[in-house]
Enzyme design. Structure first.
Site, mmCIF file in Angstrom:
data_model
loop_
_atom_site.group_PDB
_atom_site.id
_atom_site.type_symbol
_atom_site.label_atom_id
_atom_site.label_comp_id
_atom_site.label_asym_id
_atom_site.label_seq_id
_atom_site.Cartn_x
_atom_site.Cartn_y
_atom_site.Cartn_z
ATOM 1 N N GLU A 500 0.798 -1.112 0.036
ATOM 2 C CA GLU A 500 -0.100 0.048 0.184
ATOM 3 C C GLU A 500 0.855 1.265 -0.069
ATOM 4 O O GLU A 500 0.498 2.338 0.606
ATOM 5 C CB GLU A 500 -1.016 0.052 1.291
ATOM 6 C CG GLU A 500 -1.966 -1.156 1.427
ATOM 7 C CD GLU A 500 -2.915 -1.139 2.462
ATOM 8 O OE1 GLU A 500 -3.029 -0.049 3.007
ATOM 9 O OE2 GLU A 500 -3.081 -2.220 2.777
ATOM 10 N N ASP A 615 -11.131 -4.312 4.010
ATOM 11 C CA ASP A 615 -10.939 -3.922 5.441
ATOM 12 C C ASP A 615 -12.219 -3.301 5.745
ATOM 13 O O ASP A 615 -12.768 -2.259 5.265
ATOM 14 C CB ASP A 615 -9.947 -2.980 5.515
ATOM 15 C CG ASP A 615 -8.480 -3.551 5.277
ATOM 16 O OD1 ASP A 615 -8.316 -4.651 5.693
ATOM 17 O OD2 ASP A 615 -7.397 -2.982 4.794
ATOM 18 N N GLU A 681 -7.728 -8.001 15.726
ATOM 19 C CA GLU A 681 -6.675 -7.609 16.743
ATOM 20 C C GLU A 681 -6.752 -8.625 17.965
ATOM 21 O O GLU A 681 -7.772 -9.059 18.344
ATOM 22 C CB GLU A 681 -6.824 -6.230 17.358
ATOM 23 C CG GLU A 681 -5.832 -5.875 18.324
ATOM 24 C CD GLU A 681 -6.159 -4.152 18.631
ATOM 25 O OE1 GLU A 681 -6.308 -3.521 17.716
ATOM 26 O OE2 GLU A 681 -6.331 -3.910 19.874
ATOM 27 N N HIS A 710 1.211 -1.804 17.283
ATOM 28 C CA HIS A 710 1.201 -0.627 18.057
ATOM 29 C C HIS A 710 2.449 -0.184 18.823
ATOM 30 O O HIS A 710 2.462 1.101 19.262
ATOM 31 C CB HIS A 710 -0.170 -0.137 18.859
ATOM 32 C CG HIS A 710 -1.478 -0.818 18.086
ATOM 33 N ND1 HIS A 710 -1.731 -2.071 18.195
ATOM 34 C CD2 HIS A 710 -2.274 0.000 17.442
ATOM 35 C CE1 HIS A 710 -3.022 -2.060 17.237
ATOM 36 N NE2 HIS A 710 -3.192 -0.730 16.959
ATOM 37 N N CYS A 742 -2.411 -5.553 12.619
ATOM 38 C CA CYS A 742 -2.958 -4.514 11.844
ATOM 39 C C CYS A 742 -2.018 -4.149 10.893
ATOM 40 O O CYS A 742 -0.947 -5.065 10.763
ATOM 41 C CB CYS A 742 -3.492 -3.268 12.864
ATOM 42 S SG CYS A 742 -4.228 -2.302 12.034
#
Ligand code: GLN
Ligand code: ZN
Length: 770
Positions: A500, A615, A681, A710, A742
């Protein structure tokens, strides 16, 4: 009480605080980076506060207390915690010698320290804004540990503007808090109400002494169905405002209840001695005559102008609502339904939008003018007639403007039948996909994005500025895709992604490539702390004039024999993270987006793509606050995902990705998406989700995240192996996928590579066990 002054006829419930050019974001981040000192940060904060106050006065909010004192360095719930001494013991002593939580202590709660995780962050009602969750226990030592709201009030007053200080109210504060780790099981923060009220009383006294004649206590938790019995909630509201209104020295109190209908709690507030009550009559229902009559002499602050979306107000409709209210309440004044912190500052700043589109919009500054106009209507209907007529004319012209309704789109949605929302039975698909993909047990994949390096971002910026032409930009992106594909090949991934790099944002990218959307230049809104998003504007019927992602996917697939995932953002997430037209039900708009995605999937298949991920990280975000409204939402949102994906062939594997692990109320909906593979998650909650999946009997592919993206921390191979071993105990191994939590766009390459390597090794180890 201090000298009385009536509640202002026109006011806003709150105003953006990030600054017209995101000055606060820049200053706060510079302060964190050690580039400016506390004095410079404070100076910027004051400039923003005073600039905003002056702007609102200039726009007509010139009565005392009309300007909301809603500035915050980070978050309004954190502000309340900072004032009330709600500082978790795990942080040790964050107070100064004077017993004050200074700016560094405040930011420590927000961002954590070397030893301590920050306060948890979660969604603020049904918005895209996120607040910090206070941690309250039996030991929380409530006392006044900040008087920043007082100082802010004094500063504005010294500069000639009497603002209306804002605080999250006591009931909402405690309902939004969670029990601290050391609290006994079953502890409810609301049980500390008696202890928190004296601190509010003390603060009210200081505000009164500083000259504040009105204060706003925000109680949006009262518009949500809470998990506690209605009587308990009623008793808490009654008690809280009994104590606060009994304070000897205090400003007059406005209680605000944005984000929906107050319903049951109106009675308790009406019976209290507060001086003004705000109700959201834009999104919420107009209270009954009897309920209004019960307000007695209180001022009703009518939230008729939408604070949460960007459309120009239908002033004639609002005037009708005000007329209805006027008959039943003692005094009616005009405001917004919610704080305008959810919308950008000013439409006039937009240089790239057409004049036509701009005429349909109202950002915070335009809303101030609308509120003022409606207040003048209440005083003298004739005075506002011209403005009302103008708004009506613009809204009428919007309905017929080119692109708002496209007959070919309408014809297509009108012709949809149940069959368009369903694929073959999963067993049939599963067999076809197995034959087509030939994947090992526990297949490995990633969620889509790879690190967005500064080179990628600067290439995009240079392309926009014209320093790189499109061909040069495209080549750089292709080089990046090749690097990402080669890396995954080398690491041994089974289903690959292109990374992406070409996407600035997972929603804006699609908005820029679909008809019916526009994007702003300065339309930033705070999502949390210093983070802002720039939602696109979905104003017309949505169509796809050309394939969007196909060329990139096709190129990526050409580099590998392994299956390459096509990567799309789902209809619900596109809606949730945009400003969406308000002239038709969301479900209709969602289906238009879904059809565009459906065509994209067909084109991806034709280009040789065998796996497509759609998504939906925002599926839970739009969940209505009132339980009664949730089934209808879950129906249209799930349907739009199914419409987007049900055109896929049996052999095409549809994946979806969700960014949270508390499945609770929506597990049926997630199952209803009927995706072949769902990644979720799970690493932060140590795989808790697999229990939900097991008890629900989730029957298709599932990838509970085993790498918490994260944080820069690299999960060791043993750790990942353990998580996967836990997962296979609860989810049949033939359903299990191995993937991070993620996308990786916020990570650096070094930690990403090391982590991804450990995932593959762990998958190998667990494959041996099964
Ligand atoms: N495919 C997106 C990515 O990897 C998903 C992001 C998200 O879930 N928020 O970045
Ligand atoms: Zn995610």
């Amino acid at each position: 009480m201090t000298a009385q002054t009536p509640f202002p006829a026109a006011s806003l419930l709150g105003y953006p605080r990030i600054g017209r050019r995101r000055e606060l974001k820049k200053a706060v981040e510079a302060y964190w980076a050690g580039k400016i000192d506390a004095a410079a940060l404070d100076a910027t904060a004051k400039e923003i506060q005073l600039g905003s106050a002056r702007r609102l006065v200039e726009l007509g909010l010139d009565e005392p207390a009309a300007v909301p004192g809603t500035f915050s360095y980070y978050d309004q719930v954190l502000d309340a915690a900072a004032h009330l001494g709600a500082i978790p013991a795990r942080f040790g002593n964050l107070l100064t010698d004077e017993g004050v939580l200074d700016i560094d202590g405040y930011f420590t709660l927000a961002r954590g320290s070397r030893e301590q995780q920050p306060l948890e962050m979660t969604k603020w009602f049904d918005t895209n804004y996120h607040y910090l969750v206070p941690e309250i226990g039996p030991e929380t030592d409530f006392r006044l540990t900040s008087s920043r709201v007082v100082e802010e009030f004094q500063y504005a007053l010294a500069n000639g503007i009497e603002t209306r200080p804002y605080l999250v109210g006591p009931v909402t504060f405690l309902l939004l808090s969670k029990a601290s780790d050391d609290a006994p099981a079953g502890f409810q923060p609301l049980s500390r109400l008696e202890d928190v009220l004296p601190v509010y009383v003390e603060l009210l006294g200081k505000l009164a002494a500083a000259g504040a004649r009105w204060v706003q206590l925000d109680e949006p938790a009262l518009v949500v169905d809470q998990d506690i019995p209605a009587e308990q909630l009623d008793a808490a509201v009654t008690r809280a405002y009994e104590v606060l209104t009994a304070a000897v020295e205090r400003p007059q109190i406005l209680v605000s209840t944005p984000y929906g209908s107050l319903d049951g709690q109106l009675g308790a507030l009406a019976a209290s001695n507060i001086e003004a009550l705000h109700v959201d009559v834009f999104k919420g229902a107009v209270p009954s005559e009897a309920a209004l009559a019960a307000l007695g002499s209180k001022t009703l602050v009518a939230g008729v102008v939408d604070g949460h979306n960007i459309w120009r107000n239908d002033l004639a409709a609002s005037a009708a609502v005000l007329d209805a209210l006027k008959g039943s309440a003692a005094r009616v004044t005009v405001s917004t339904s919610t704080s305008t912190q959810h919308v950008p500052h000013d439409v006039a700043e937009e240089t790239k939008l057409s004049e036509q589109l701009k005429s349909w919009l109202a950002f915070a500054d335009q809303k101030a003018v609308e509120v003022k106009t409606l207040a003048s209507y209440l005083a003298d209907p004739a005075a506002a007639q011209a403005a009302i007529d103008e708004a009506s004319a613009v809204i009428a012209s919007r309905a017929t403007a080119e692109g708002v309704r496209r007959e070919e789109v309408r014809a297509r949605t009108a012709a949809l039948t149940a069959a368009d929302f369903s694929r073959s039975d999963y067993a049939v698909r599963e067999a076809a996909q197995e034959a087509a993909l030939q994947l090992p047990a526990l297949p490995t994949t990633t969620i889509g994005s790879f690190p967005q390096t500064s080179e990628i971002r600067s290439a995009r910026a240079r392309n926009i500025k014209g320093e790189l032409n499109d061909a040069q930009y495209e080549q750089l992106m292709k080089d990046e895709i090749k690097r990402v594909v080669d890396l995954q090949e080398e690491l041994g991934y089974d289903v690959l992604v292109h990374g992406e790099p070409e996407r600035n944002d997972m929603v804006q990218y699609f908005a820029e490539n679909l008809e019916g959307f526009d994007v702003t230049v300065h339309g930033w809104v705070q999502s949390y702390g210093s983070r802002c998003t720039r939602p696109s504007i979905l104003w017309g019927d949505v169509t796809r004039s050309a394939p969007i992602t196909v060329a990139w996917a096709e190129y990526a697939q050409s580099l590998t024999e392994k299956p390459m995932k096509g990567m799309l953002t789902g209809p619900v997430t596109i809606l949730a993270w945009s400003f969406v037209r308000d002239d038709q039900p969301l479900g209709e708009t969602a289906n238009q987006v879904a059809l565009a995605l459906r065509d994209e999937i067909t084109d991806l298949e034709a280009a040789g793509i065998k796996v497509v991920q759609v998504d939906e990280p925002a599926l839970r975000e739009l969940l209505p606050l009132r339980k009664a409204d949730q089934p209808a939402y879950l129906k249209w949102s799930v349907d739009s995902f199914r419409l987007a994906t049900a055109g896929a062939q049996d052999a095409t594997q549809i994946h979806t990705h969700l960014c949270y692990s508390e499945f609770g109320v929506i597990i049926d909906a997630i199952d209803g998406l009927d995706a072949d593979v769902t990644s979720i998650e799970a690493a932060r909650s140590r795989m808790e989700v697999v229990h939900d999946l097991e008890s629900h009997g989730f029957g298709r592919g599932v990838g509970p995240g085993v790498y918490d993206i994260h944080s820069p921390r690299v999960p060791g191979e043993a750790e990942v192996t353990e998580l996967l071993s836990t997962a296979v105990k609860h989810v049949p191994s033939r359903q299990l996928w191995v993937n991070p939590d993620c996308g990786l766009k916020t990570r650096g390459y070094e930690e990403t590579e090391a982590s991804l390597r450990n995932l593959v090794e762990a998958a190998k180890a667990v494959r041996e066990e099964i």
